[in-house]
Design a protein around this motif. Structure first.
Motif, PDB file in Angstrom:
ATOM      1  N   THR A   1       0.802  -1.225   0.000  1.00 54.72           N
ATOM      2  CA  THR A   1       0.000   0.000   0.000  1.00 54.72           C
ATOM      3  C   THR A   1       0.831   1.268   0.000  1.00 54.72           C
ATOM      4  O   THR A   1       0.406   2.277  -0.530  1.00 54.72           O
ATOM      5  N   ASP A   2       2.005   1.233   0.608  1.00 56.60           N
ATOM      6  CA  ASP A   2       2.766   2.476   0.675  1.00 56.60           C
ATOM      7  C   ASP A   2       4.218   2.306   0.256  1.00 56.60           C
ATOM      8  O   ASP A   2       5.060   3.099   0.608  1.00 56.60           O
ATOM      9  N   LEU A   3       4.514   1.265  -0.478  1.00 54.19           N
ATOM     10  CA  LEU A   3       5.899   1.017  -0.848  1.00 54.19           C
ATOM     11  C   LEU A   3       6.051   1.151  -2.354  1.00 54.19           C
ATOM     12  O   LEU A   3       5.454   0.398  -3.120  1.00 54.19           O
ATOM     13  N   LEU A   4       6.861   2.124  -2.758  1.00 60.71           N
ATOM     14  CA  LEU A   4       7.052   2.351  -4.184  1.00 60.71           C
ATOM     15  C   LEU A   4       8.244   1.547  -4.672  1.00 60.71           C
ATOM     16  O   LEU A   4       9.346   1.704  -4.164  1.00 60.71           O
ATOM     17  N   ALA A   5       8.017   0.706  -5.659  1.00 57.60           N
ATOM     18  CA  ALA A   5       9.124  -0.064  -6.226  1.00 57.60           C
ATOM     19  C   ALA A   5       9.717   0.732  -7.378  1.00 57.60           C
ATOM     20  O   ALA A   5       9.020   1.085  -8.319  1.00 57.60           O
ATOM     21  N   LEU A   6      10.999   1.023  -7.285  1.00 57.99           N
ATOM     22  CA  LEU A   6      11.675   1.820  -8.304  1.00 57.99           C
ATOM     23  C   LEU A   6      12.911   1.054  -8.766  1.00 57.99           C
ATOM     24  O   LEU A   6      13.963   1.154  -8.155  1.00 57.99           O
ATOM     25  N   PRO A   7      12.800   0.276  -9.818  1.00 53.58           N
ATOM     26  CA  PRO A   7      13.943  -0.535 -10.236  1.00 53.58           C
ATOM     27  C   PRO A   7      15.198   0.300 -10.496  1.00 53.58           C
ATOM     28  O   PRO A   7      16.299  -0.153 -10.251  1.00 53.58           O
ATOM     29  N   ALA A   8      15.041   1.485 -11.012  1.00 51.62           N
ATOM     30  CA  ALA A   8      16.176   2.387 -11.132  1.00 51.62           C
ATOM     31  C   ALA A   8      15.620   3.794 -10.999  1.00 51.62           C
ATOM     32  O   ALA A   8      14.587   4.106 -11.587  1.00 51.62           O
TER      33      ALA A   8
END
Lengths: 1013, 142
Positions: free
Chosen positions: A687-694
């Motif tokens: 719900t509040d975790l942004l996945a940013l591969p780069a």
């Protein structure tokens, strides 16, 4: 300075002040001089302004007070005697109580000397004049000495200047000692701001100083301008009587111009952000340990204390975060290593240690600022407390003094060993790509960047190309030449080699270079028209899924083979205006969303470079970037001779900028508040975790928050952004930004602390998202409605005490909001309908808006327009002195003089506009022999003469301010249709054009809607 | 009589229990997702696995009600079937993993409503079965 226009507006108002004004104004900027004494002020204090802003706080008691008052008017002193006259709030905070008095007298003298230095101030001061009346605000000073107790502060907001000033001072001193007790400070803060704001009418000068930064040269004038009708009331009341009333009044910037019968806004008086984006300094003073606003900006630097209050704030409530922004002025973010201990965090809410945590019990425990839990200090981290309750080692601990730090993450923050930087290039080699020359530019650029790829010696690199088949390249270090492997079965993709498609750059360097050298010639004679993009994407995924990394796609035609093939769409004008319109801006094939989700899962970030002159369905391709924290670069009808430079720079930037790999980001806040929606390029993993591969310094993310509890009991709200990532060097790190903001109980405070830049950023992201589910028209209406609601609520705050008929009022902090709203509605992404912008360009613009930082967005929405011919022609101005080309002009056709040469810069491209009767040698010098030729075929290159070198210098300076994108220059002559129309005229957002309203009309619409409540 | 019994006991009851179970499972997964016990990839693939079978089963059941002349049951089920068809036509029937958090609340509410709806159907079914049993016993006695 750019403000000829602005200047004028002031004119009318001036009369009152002019006598005084004349003397000083002259000094600052003589260069432009034609205007009478009164004009100079408008001239722009601006450039200097920023420094000024700083000054007030700097200690400079004297500084603050003096310039304003003295400069422009002798008169003040006289007034002064009247006890009731409050000194400008700003003055109050800086100088010690006694100060003000002394200063005034002094004022007369300093003018000459000081003025010069303080030019900025002066300028503002001069504006003030209209207010001579304004002086009244000042009486406050007298109170100040008493040092009102902080307690008062809470109420003050309303009271206006009266109360606030006193509080002001107390706070100030408080700072140093009180840092820990942020709560304590908070209240005072409020109070002082109001003071500033309040100044509008009378105090403007004062107001100016605190806000200087915002004001730009421009602004100040508007307030004054209204002189004719409205201003009178404004200025009069203050003199007269109730101070509180006056204050409120001042707090509003109002503008109306009763022309004849109809209310009209005089376009010259409208506020314009000619200074560009200015970061708010409000919080820096209140909470000096906060992270810099370039990392985190809230739409309003105050959290409403209750849900009912929050519901009255109709503008977005949230934050815009740019976690890796380049630190200002070469500062480095301190890196803290807790080894062998683990990272110090609150055990309940997981907040990282930060400057607002308080240590107690002789240093054995610390209290979490977010959840107030008392935690044990790990023995490795223990330090004694000194007499004031601070840790003795505080100066060696950047995490306890700075809002932004990086922690080295121990093994428990890793799910696998930190990955090396991986770059995989997927290049279209079909005939259109070959013809455009894209392949050559790409290959050369990559080759020139090999030394600068981050993460040496671990960096890995790989290539694949595709047309109707997919070609892989074996680049094993033992080979001398790369080996090409062709896969033609598109239905059942496999990778011909398990390893060696992705190789270590330092080991296989020579093979990679050989490959890049031969790439452009290899496909020279390719006549394949097809594009098996989908299968190629799948195979790239298979190659990369072990490690993750960055996938750069160079796509030149519409995917036509295999899975993920796309149809031509978007050429049907009948779809526009119907309920199906938004479908055009959504990915056509779910394949792209699925791939994006898979990419994100395996830590692959995708950047899409699209080059086609035909429809390429950016809506579908862009999805890949959208969910993988990537970026879309679109070069319509790419030709290497023309656009090559832009591609080179942007690809280079993409490859060499510092990148954070396999990152996740979370923003924490104290109980009672929750971030609910997130906007930008990323995928939510929970719900509040942004996945940013780069992720890198050019990307920003926006989020909105909502109140979960009906009433917040705390005085201060803390936000902490944590970005856990793998640095290119292979170290796992956590970058933490901590920010404290006051919780406020008054709506007026929320407005006062609002940040236009962040609001516009959130509004535009919301609008772009709206275009994905609704019509363009609806998205534009929504923007307008939001602004109207916000202003209506503000108006209601004051409607009771004041006669507001025929006036539009808005808070100082939001004075540019309306203009940016207009610019947003007229931006490439939202403008018009079918015929106005090609679908691909619209989608690409939407993707850009979803990723860029606030500064860049504001520049894009309200680009700078600068007149160049004076600088180019005047040999007397040293070439290094670029100040004269910093003066931005209002974006209206009236700013363009057909004898001039102008440059329009929106951060993505530069348009150089040649006036119709421009002197021929300018054209000749700049363009060389072919100056008479058609400009679309001419490119701008440096010629061997001073003028051309100067132009290049200007361009270089513009490009260096922010390197995320490269501004390619387009040349256009006045009257050259239709090119002039779509390149420049359509972008002059203040002019009415086609179905779009101009600035004055837009303001009128808004003010009408605001008034019908 | 015999046909009716088969309809209620062999078709209606087990089918609706299955629907109920599926809806319940989906709600469960969604709340797990909300509290971060499961990642969005697993959650959406698990939910999507059940969606089509449920839609098809529900559609068949509705048709069966029509053909066997159970008008009330038909009228009860037909709105839901139409809604399912509409979702399917718009291609919005599956959970989209990239946007799952944005639609989480709406999806959850939708599934809770369906849960209640299936429960109602089951209650009706049980009621009819009991009614039938009582009636049958009555007729036995005579």
């Amino acid at each position: 300075m750019g403000t000829e226009n602005p200047g004028r507006p002031t004119f009318p108002s001036r009369p009152a002040s002019s006598p005084f004004g004349a003397a000083q104004p002259v000094t600052p900027f003589s260069s432009t001089g034609p205007v009478a004494g009164s004009e100079p002020p408008p001239y722009r204090p601006t450039p200097p302004a920023p420094p000024q802003a700083a000054t007030p706080f700097s200690s400079a008691g004297p500084a603050a007070a003096r310039p304003g008052a003295p400069g422009f008017r002798p008169a003040p002193p006289g007034r002064f005697s009247d006890p009731s006259i409050p000194p400008p709030p700003r003055a109050s905070n800086a100088p010690p109580p006694g100060g003000p008095y002394q200063q005034f007298p002094a004022a007369p003298f300093p003018p000459t000397t000081q003025q010069q230095q303080r030019a900025p101030m002066m300028g503002q001061a001069s504006q003030a004049p209209p207010f001579p009346a304004s002086l009244p605000a000042q009486p406050q000073m007298p109170f100040v000495p008493m040092g009102s107790p902080p307690s008062q502060s809470a109420a003050p907001a309303h009271l206006g200047p009266n109360a606030p000033p006193p509080t002001f001072q107390p706070t100030f001193p408080g700072y140093p000692s009180k840092q820990a007790g942020a709560e304590m400070q908070a209240p005072p803060m409020h109070s002082n701001f109001p003071a500033n704001q309040g100044n509008y009418g009378p105090a403007p000068p004062a107001a100016a100083s605190p806000f200087l930064s915002h004001q730009g040269g421009y602004v100040p004038s508007p307030p004054m301008a209204p002189p004719v009708g409205m201003q009178q009331p404004g200025s009069v009341p203050p003199m007269g009587s109730v101070q509180g009333l006056a204050e409120d009044f001042n707090a509003l910037t109002m503008q109306t111009r009763p022309g004849t019968m109809d209310p009209l806004f005089d376009p010259k008086e409208l506020p314009r952000p000619l200074e560009g984006d200015v970061e708010s300094k409000n919080l820096a003073d209140m909470y000096p340990m906060n992270c810099s606003p370039r990392y985190v900006r809230l739409t309003t630097s105050a959290v409403p204390s209750s849900q009912s209050l929050a519901s009255r704030w109709h503008l977005p409530l949230g934050a815009v975060v740019c976690p890796l922004a380049e630190p200002p002025g070469g500062e480095e973010v301190p890196i803290v290593n807790f080894a062998p201990a683990s990272v110090v965090r609150c055990r309940r809410c997981r907040t990282y240690v930060n400057p607002y945590m308080t240590f107690t019990e002789a240093g054995r425990k610390f209290r979490c600022n977010v959840c107030t839990l008392l935690n044990d200090v790990p023995s490795e981290y223990y330090a004694q407390l000194d007499a004031t309750g601070k840790r003795v080692d505080i100066n060696q601990r950047p995490e306890l003094t700075k809002g932004t730090v990086e922690f080295v993450a121990p093994a428990e923050y890793m799910v696998r060993p930190p990955m090396p930087p991986v770059y995989f290039f997927l290049i279209d080699v079909s005939i259109s790509a070959v013809r455009s020359g894209m392949i050559e530019v790409v290959a050369n650029t990559i080759k020139s960047c090999l030394d600068e790829l981050p993460g040496f010696p671990r960096t890995q690199i790989g290539f694949a190309t595709f047309d109707s088949t997919i070609h892989f390249y074996n680049m094993k270090s033992s080979l001398t030449q790369p080996q090409m492997l062709v896969v033609s079965d598109l239905d059942d993709i496999f990778i011909p080699l398990p390893d060696d498609l992705l190789v270590n750059l330092s080991e296989s360097r020579s093979v990679v270079e050989t490959f890049l050298d031969s790439l452009s010639t290899m496909f020279q004679d390719n006549v394949n028209l097809e594009s098996a993009f989908g299968p190629a994407l799948k195979s790239a995924f298979m190659v990369m899924s072990q490690l993750g990394g960055k996938l750069l796609i160079f796509q030149n035609s519409l995917p036509s083979l295999g899975v993920g093939r796309l149809k031509l769409r978007g050429d049907d004008s009948r779809v526009y205006g119907t309920d199906k319109e938004h479908g055009l801006r959504l990915p056509e094939d779910p394949f792209y969303k699925q791939m994006a989700a898979e990419f994100s899962k395996y830590q692959i970030s995708t950047n899409v470079y699209a080059f086609s002159d035909k429809y390429t369905d950016i809506a579908s391709l862009g999805t890949l970037a959208k969910y993988t924290a990537g970026q879309v670069y679109y070069y319509p009808a790419f030709q290497s001779a023309i656009h090559g430079e832009k591609l080179r720079h942007e690809l280079r930037r993409d490859l060499t900028r510092e990148t954070a790999w396999e990152a996740v980001m979370r923003i924490r806040c104290a109980k009672g508040v929750r971030f609910t929606t997130y906007h930008g390029n990323f995928m939510l993993r929970s719900t509040d975790l942004l996945a940013l591969p780069a992720v890198d310094c050019d990307k920003a993310f926006a989020m909105q928050l909502s109140l979960e509890e009906t009433l917040l009991t705390t005085q201060t709200m803390y936000f902490q952004v944590a970005l856990l990532y793998t640095a290119s060097c292979g170290e796992r790190r956590i970058r933490v930004h901590t920010m404290a903001v006051p919780v406020v109980t008054e709506l007026a405070d929320i407005y006062r602390l609002a940040d236009t830049g962040a609001i516009v950023s959130l509004l535009s992201r919301l609008a772009i998202e709206k275009t994905l589910s609704q019509k363009l028209e609806d998205a534009r209406t929504a923007v307008q409605l939001r602004i109207v609601k916000g202003l209506r609520e503000y108006r209601n705050l004051y409607a009771v005490q004041h006669r507001l008929a025929n006036r539009m009022i808005y808070p100082e902090s939001l004075k540019f909001l309306m203009l940016y709203g207009l610019a947003l509605c007229r931006s490439t992404a939202l403008r018009g309908g079918y015929g106005d912008v090609p679908l691909d360009e619209r989608c690409a613009a939407g993707h850009i808006i979803m990723t860029v930082t606030i500064k860049r967005l504001l520049k894009l929405l309200y680009p700078s327009l600068i007149r160049l011919d004076e600088y180019l022609l005047k040999a007397s101005v040293p070439a290094d002195d670029l100040k004269s080309v910093e003066r931005r002009l209002p974006l209206t056709g009236e700013s363009l003089d057909s004898r001039g040469l102008y440059i329009y810069d929106d951060g993505f491209r530069c348009i150089i506009w040649f006036g119709r009767v421009i002197s021929p040698d300018i054209a000749k010098n700049l363009l060389g022999a072919d100056f008479a030729a058609e400009l679309s075929k001419t490119t701008l290159g440096e010629q061997d003469n001073e003028m051309s070198r100067r132009l290049m210098r200007v361009l270089e300076k513009l490009r260096n301010t922010d390197r995320a994108y490269y501004q390619l220059s387009h040349l256009v002559r006045q009257g050259e249709q239709p090119k002039e129309g779509f390149l420049l005229l359509a972008n002059l957002v203040e002019d009415q054009m086609g179905g779009n309203s101009g600035y004055a009309e837009w303001m009128l619409q808004i003010s009408r809607q605001v008034q019908q409540s | 009589m015999g046909l009716d019994l088969i309809f209620w006991l062999v078709i209606c009851f087990p089918l609706n229990v299955a629907f109920l179970a599926s809806a319940f499972y989906q709600v469960l997964i969604l709340s797990d997702l909300e509290s971060d016990f499961v990642n969005p990839y697993d959650a959406s693939s698990r939910i999507n696995y059940f969606i089509l079978p449920e839609f098809i089963g529900q559609g068949l059941f509705c048709a069966l009600c029509l053909f066997t002349g159970h008008w009330i049951m038909f009228l009860l089920t037909v709105p839901v079937t139409c809604y399912h068809v509409m979702l399917y036509m718009k291609r919005q029937h599956l959970i989209d993993v990239t946007e799952v958090f944005r639609v989480l609340n709406a999806e959850k509410k939708f599934r809770i409503a369906k849960l209640a709806y299936y429960l109602t159907i089951i209650i009706i079914t049980v009621f009819r079965l009991v009614l039938m049993g009582v009636y049958y016993l009555d007729s036995e006695d005579e």
